[in-house]
Design a protein around this motif. Structure first.
Motif, PDB file in Angstrom:
ATOM      1  N   LYS A  60       0.531  -0.869   0.131  1.00 52.70           N
ATOM      2  CA  LYS A  60      -0.036  -0.245   0.288  1.00 52.70           C
ATOM      3  C   LYS A  60       0.779   1.369  -0.043  1.00 52.70           C
ATOM      4  O   LYS A  60       1.984   0.992   0.823  1.00 52.70           O
ATOM      5  N   CYS A  61       0.545   2.220   0.037  1.00 52.16           N
ATOM      6  CA  CYS A  61       0.706   3.325  -0.530  1.00 52.16           C
ATOM      7  C   CYS A  61       0.889   4.054   0.863  1.00 52.16           C
ATOM      8  O   CYS A  61       0.216   4.752   1.740  1.00 52.16           O
ATOM      9  N   ALA A  62       2.149   4.700   1.483  1.00 50.52           N
ATOM     10  CA  ALA A  62       2.448   4.688   2.598  1.00 50.52           C
ATOM     11  C   ALA A  62       1.786   6.992   3.214  1.00 50.52           C
ATOM     12  O   ALA A  62       1.190   6.674   4.021  1.00 50.52           O
ATOM     13  N   ARG A  63       2.046   6.950   2.009  1.00 48.06           N
ATOM     14  CA  ARG A  63       0.482   8.343   1.944  1.00 48.06           C
ATOM     15  C   ARG A  63      -0.478   8.928   1.862  1.00 48.06           C
ATOM     16  O   ARG A  63      -1.125   8.886   2.792  1.00 48.06           O
ATOM     17  N   CYS A  64      -1.334   7.236   1.029  1.00 45.07           N
ATOM     18  CA  CYS A  64      -2.778   7.740   1.351  1.00 45.07           C
ATOM     19  C   CYS A  64      -3.599   6.138   0.849  1.00 45.07           C
ATOM     20  O   CYS A  64      -4.368   6.052   1.436  1.00 45.07           O
ATOM     21  N   ASP A  65      -2.387   5.299   1.580  1.00 46.81           N
ATOM     22  CA  ASP A  65      -2.902   3.988   1.953  1.00 46.81           C
ATOM     23  C   ASP A  65      -3.509   3.055   0.739  1.00 46.81           C
ATOM     24  O   ASP A  65      -4.468   2.454   1.014  1.00 46.81           O
ATOM     25  N   TRP A 105       3.163   2.386  -8.596  1.00 46.80           N
ATOM     26  CA  TRP A 105       2.517   3.240  -8.764  1.00 46.80           C
ATOM     27  C   TRP A 105       1.618   2.919  -8.109  1.00 46.80           C
ATOM     28  O   TRP A 105       0.956   2.645  -7.491  1.00 46.80           O
ATOM     29  N   CYS A 106       1.258   4.460  -7.509  1.00 50.28           N
ATOM     30  CA  CYS A 106      -0.145   4.741  -7.040  1.00 50.28           C
ATOM     31  C   CYS A 106      -0.671   5.803  -7.862  1.00 50.28           C
ATOM     32  O   CYS A 106      -0.592   7.027  -8.579  1.00 50.28           O
ATOM     33  N   GLY A 107      -2.307   4.845  -7.737  1.00 45.04           N
ATOM     34  CA  GLY A 107      -3.065   6.202  -8.958  1.00 45.04           C
ATOM     35  C   GLY A 107      -3.545   7.259  -8.132  1.00 45.04           C
ATOM     36  O   GLY A 107      -4.111   8.034  -8.957  1.00 45.04           O
ATOM     37  N   ALA A 108      -3.719   7.197  -7.070  1.00 49.74           N
ATOM     38  CA  ALA A 108      -4.328   8.139  -5.976  1.00 49.74           C
ATOM     39  C   ALA A 108      -2.674   9.034  -5.918  1.00 49.74           C
ATOM     40  O   ALA A 108      -3.323  10.837  -6.961  1.00 49.74           O
ATOM     41  N   CYS A 109      -2.240   9.047  -5.335  1.00 51.24           N
ATOM     42  CA  CYS A 109      -0.929   9.975  -6.194  1.00 51.24           C
ATOM     43  C   CYS A 109      -0.646  10.262  -7.634  1.00 51.24           C
ATOM     44  O   CYS A 109       0.702  11.033  -7.197  1.00 51.24           O
ATOM     45  N   ARG A 110      -1.188   9.416  -8.056  1.00 48.80           N
ATOM     46  CA  ARG A 110      -0.237   9.982  -9.582  1.00 48.80           C
ATOM     47  C   ARG A 110       1.809   9.645  -9.530  1.00 48.80           C
ATOM     48  O   ARG A 110       1.738  10.635  -9.796  1.00 48.80           O
TER      49      ARG A 110
HETATM   50 ZN   LIG Z   1      -0.661   6.958  -2.685  1.00 47.70          ZN
END
Ligand SMILES: [Zn+2]
Length: 230
Positions: free
Chosen positions: A4-9, A46-51
């Protein structure tokens, strides 16, 4: 399971490199994979939310600076006797207390097990974007060298050593000075060793005994960099 993305989960998606076929295109449209282009890079997620490219391993990296990492390397290079590098270093690298503090901090991280490439990147910045399982990091204190780490398929670092950025063959015995010569360069000049001992370990220590004319040359290397002559 994807990390998971550490910033937005949000769950990260793997990055696919190369020219995509129709199936990969559809998977990318469904958001199951991210197309990274034809040039393979070190980034895998790749994080699709944080792009943004996200390295899940970076979350476990130590809160250390490039300076502290270099201090740690200096302490490792100076740890091999007899003698030591003659080179005088700029502050703070000439400060033994700073070396000891950085060593204690970074060893606590390294003692947990093999570091991952992503953890190193979090401290040192991105390695040179070249394909393969060797990652070349630039360090300001050694502008002529790369700090090259080899990783296994799970991105755990299995080997570390310095390599020369631009080939510089050894031409005379006078060049055989601490911090001036790498093991492959010494070997190309002196020929195969008559004795050797690979102690490995975190510092990748090696000993080589060469014959040069009637003389015996004992050389100690850390991360393949000559640190002491016996
Ligand atoms: Zn993210």
């Amino acid at each position: 399971m994807s990390p998971k993305c550490a910033r937005c989960d949000r769950t990260l998606v793997p990055i696919a490199y190369g020219l995509p076929g129709p199936e990969l295109h559809e998977a990318a449209q469904r958001g199951e994979v991210h197309l990274g282009g034809c040039m393979p890079m070190a980034e895998e997620w790749w994080c699709g939310a944080c792009r943004a490219y996200v390295d899940p391993d970076a979350a476990t990296a130590p809160d250390a600076s490039v300076e502290e990492f270099q201090l740690y390397l200096v302490s490792a290079l100076r740890s091999v006797g007899p003698g030591g590098p003659e080179t005088s270093l700029p502050a703070p690298y000439n400060d033994q207390r700073a070396q000891v503090a950085a060593k204690a901090k970074l060893e606590a991280w390294l003692d947990r097990g093999l570091p991952k490439v992503g953890e190193l990147s979090a401290v040192l910045g991105s390695p040179l974007p070249i394909p393969g399982n060797v990652f070349w990091f630039g360090l300001p204190l050694w502008p002529d060298l790369w700090f090259a780490v080899t990783a296994d398929d799970a991105r755990f670092v299995t080997d570390r050593r310095f390599v020369r950025r631009e080939a510089r063959p050894m031409r005379s015995l006078a060049e055989l000075r601490p911090w001036n010569v790498l093991l492959p360069e010494a070997e190309a000049f002196l020929g195969p060793p008559i004795e050797k001992l690979d102690r490995g370990g975190r510092e990748n220590r090696t000993f080589r005994r060469y014959r040069h004319g009637d003389e015996r040359v004992d050389a100690y290397f850390v991360y393949d960099l000559l640190v002491s002559l016996g």
